[in-house]
Scaffold this motif. Structure first.
Motif, mmCIF file in Angstrom:
data_model
loop_
_atom_site.group_PDB
_atom_site.id
_atom_site.type_symbol
_atom_site.label_atom_id
_atom_site.label_comp_id
_atom_site.label_asym_id
_atom_site.label_seq_id
_atom_site.Cartn_x
_atom_site.Cartn_y
_atom_site.Cartn_z
ATOM 1 N N SER A 29 0.187 -1.526 -0.036
ATOM 2 C CA SER A 29 0.053 -0.195 -0.354
ATOM 3 C C SER A 29 1.144 0.991 0.145
ATOM 4 O O SER A 29 1.971 1.859 0.250
ATOM 5 C CB SER A 29 -1.056 -0.366 1.520
ATOM 6 O OG SER A 29 -0.106 0.124 2.481
ATOM 7 N N ASN A 31 1.019 3.171 2.350
ATOM 8 C CA ASN A 31 1.115 3.684 3.663
ATOM 9 C C ASN A 31 2.612 2.668 4.345
ATOM 10 O O ASN A 31 2.887 3.674 4.096
ATOM 11 C CB ASN A 31 -0.316 3.381 4.235
ATOM 12 C CG ASN A 31 -1.710 3.864 4.503
ATOM 13 O OD1 ASN A 31 -1.435 5.666 3.638
ATOM 14 N ND2 ASN A 31 -2.340 3.676 4.954
ATOM 15 N N LYS A 35 5.785 4.417 5.304
ATOM 16 C CA LYS A 35 6.200 4.058 6.433
ATOM 17 C C LYS A 35 8.089 4.388 5.822
ATOM 18 O O LYS A 35 8.680 4.345 6.761
ATOM 19 C CB LYS A 35 5.575 2.942 7.125
ATOM 20 C CG LYS A 35 4.929 3.541 7.672
ATOM 21 C CD LYS A 35 3.814 2.146 8.490
ATOM 22 C CE LYS A 35 2.781 2.510 8.845
ATOM 23 N NZ LYS A 35 2.762 1.588 10.430
#
Length: 71
Positions: A29, A31, A35
């Protein structure tokens, strides 16, 4: 501790890929990619997907650095 993904970014350059190319290729993803950009921990499942997509080993994409705690 923090995670250093510089090896991953260099590997992507060597393979003529952009960071965002990793999302569809590895099936991670946005996300997870965010990160990684921040040097944060991601799941081992995500690391495995990236390694499989790039045909490499965990040590080829990241290093865990120990950071001294301030007292």
């Amino acid at each position: 501790m923090n995670v250093d993904y510089k090896k991953l970014w260099k590997l992507l350059i060597d393979k003529d890929m952009k960071k965002t190319d990793l999302i569809p290729v590895a099936g991670i993803s946005s996300n997870v990619l965010a990160k990684m950009n921040k040097g944060e921990f991601v799941s081992m499942e995500s690391i495995q997907k990236v390694c499989k997509a790039l045909e490499c080993d965990v040590g080829d994409i990241c290093v865990v650095n120990e950071v001294e705690e301030k007292k």
